[in-house]
Design a protein around this motif. Sequence first.
Motif, PDB file in Angstrom:
ATOM      1  N   VAL A   1       0.846  -1.183   0.000  1.00 13.32           N
ATOM      2  CA  VAL A   1       0.000   0.000   0.000  1.00 13.32           C
ATOM      3  C   VAL A   1       0.886   1.239   0.000  1.00 13.32           C
ATOM      4  O   VAL A   1       2.085   1.162   0.258  1.00 13.32           O
ATOM      5  CB  VAL A   1      -0.947   0.018   1.216  1.00 13.32           C
ATOM      6  N   ASP A   2       0.280   2.386  -0.256  1.00 16.56           N
ATOM      7  CA  ASP A   2       1.033   3.620  -0.307  1.00 16.56           C
ATOM      8  C   ASP A   2       1.045   4.339   1.036  1.00 16.56           C
ATOM      9  O   ASP A   2       1.385   5.518   1.095  1.00 16.56           O
ATOM     10  CB  ASP A   2       0.443   4.553  -1.376  1.00 16.56           C
TER      11      ASP A   2
ATOM     12  N   THR B   1      -0.438   1.565   8.773  1.00 12.86           N
ATOM     13  CA  THR B   1      -0.858   0.290   8.197  1.00 12.86           C
ATOM     14  C   THR B   1      -1.536  -0.575   9.246  1.00 12.86           C
ATOM     15  O   THR B   1      -1.344  -0.395  10.455  1.00 12.86           O
ATOM     16  CB  THR B   1       0.353  -0.480   7.613  1.00 12.86           C
TER      17      THR B   1
END
Length: 153
Positions: free
Chosen positions: A32-33, A39
């Motif tokens: 993911v970015d 996260t």
Amino acid sequence: MDFGSPTKASAVGVFAAAARTDALATRGSIPVDLPPEQTVQSANAGEAVRLDLKARSEQAARDEAARQQGDTRRQADRQREQAMRDVIERRIVIDPRTRAVVYQKTDRSTGETITQLPTEAMLKLRIYSRELTERARQAEAEGGTAQYVERTA
């Protein structure tokens, strides 16, 4: 009256969030970015649920045995009650001295009265009250002074 406004604490400066060191990419994760501190990782699912049919059948057998034992106890209780009904005689009698209805429970084997309503003492009180009333009526009929007996309790 003015108490003034309370002082408010304010933050001085900008705080930077510390980077998480425990957030590691696990096998099968999706990139993911987001920075590591934002996260989310899934928790371990744990062990699979196991269904132990043998233990369930043993519990069912214990439950059935307990139910049968309860049925046996109830049947024994019913037999005891029936035996007591056979031993105890219930009857309703009219007492000749007081002309009162008397309920009696007697033991068939011994003939002994177990329970009686009204009690023997109450029957004797009724006889005594009736005799006092009769004596008062006789005394009044003979011309003597009348004595009144109050019959309310």
